[in-house]
Enzyme design. Sequence first.
Site: not given
Length: 508
Positions: A264-266
């Site tokens: 994910s972007k996280r």
Amino acid sequence: MREVRVRFAPSPTGALHLGGVRTALFNYLFARKHGGKFILRIEDTDQTRFVPGAEDYIIRSLEWIGLDVDESDLKGGDYGPYKQSNRKELYKQYAFELVDKGFAYYAFDTPEELEVMRKTLEAQKASVQSYGPKTRMTMKNSLTLSAEETKQLLDSGAQYVIRFKMPENEKLVLKDIIRGEIKADTSLLDDKVLYKSDGMPTYHLANIVDDHLMKISHVIRGEEWLPSLPLHYLLYRSFGWLDSMPEFAHLPLILKPDGKGKLSKRDGDRLGFPVFPLHWEDPKTGEVSKGYEEAGYFPEAFLNMMALLGWNPGNTTQEIFSKEELCQLFSLEHVNKSGSKFDPEKNKWFNKQYLERKPDSELAEYFIEDAKKDGIEVDKEKAALICSLVKDRCHFSHDLWKESTYFFIEPTSYNEANKKKFWKEDSAQILTNAAKILEQETDFSSKNLEDKISAWINENGLNFGKVLNPMRLVLAGECKGPHIFDILNLLGKEESLKRIKKGIEVLG
Ligand code: GLU
């Protein structure tokens, strides 16, 4: 095999993430391998999720990576328009066709009525908690209302949706090129909305209609769409299009570098790597994300590393592949079934391989550009020479300049740890004597300096490290960089002597 026509069909809901890039890439490689067409179709039927700038971002990203599109709104083609919002009128007739054939029906339920259904099913702990074969006959739709009532509602302009009538208790056995047989039990599926009274189709209807009309031969897309495969198959069947139905290949997930789950972007934010190809500023939140381009990745390296995320070339240990080689080698049979771990360290390694293989004249362009940002003009020849000297210490194009600023900007301080380790009591004296040798030289070539300084060291029984480490410290501010005699040569006589003198003064 039929004519290969594949499409990348992103929804412009934000920046193109790595999963999307990989889907586009595999479609592209498959098309090129089979001499087919690679089509870009923008799926923007869900207007609530539309993000301005996203479509343009997708197009620029494909360009940067080097995935040239054969058909799109920009490129043209015989099957356009290639943006679904511009094909809006077309979907209606297909939705009505399914209603006429009895494969779909009008549903007039209000959001409140749907909520009551959901709550009742939840309270009953029903095995299937959705609008479908088991519940549709309790709801307000053209299957439960009389033809007259339905007509009246439609004529009065009542809000409706068209739902697919999922067959009851059918066991489907479908085929996926990567996963083999996919079994599905329709009694577990729901009656998906295909069309809304605002004139917009949903993803499922628009996607199937367009794939059919655009003569798509293979649908290559992310694993998250696998649950939609039974519905898509049934839509082809209901339209009577099974003969020309595309083959399907669902790509494995890209997994987090650490632990389980989808990247994910996280993860990128947390571990410090980009998750988008290019710089992206979210127009809603204003959040800015760095892209691979800005981080100093070369598009060819990025393409290479993405190609190996879930695909392998078979019997070889080779890891560096040009785009052309990949186009030759790619096959869906060599795509893994299981997810592939994203490895940011390995990606850096890929970039380094490309950097090292690039001609110095090309690296010089990046160097000159970065130097300019610091207000320094460097001529191409010098830039290329410095690149040749520092590139083995660099992973990214930006490192070239970062590793070489001291050639142009005099150090204002000296690395503390190096000072402690290499600056000894006799260093000032040794450098004073070395400066005398350098002063006599008119030929400041690296080779000549090496000969002279080495001879002087040997004749005086000195230690190379005791001379060259402090010299490096005062020239570069720290003990790193290329061959010391190359540094002297590049700085030139005057600047080298100036720095040595200053170093002696400051360090004592
Ligand atoms: N618009 C869908 C997406 O954004 C496309 C899925 C498909 O390729 O069928 O991923």
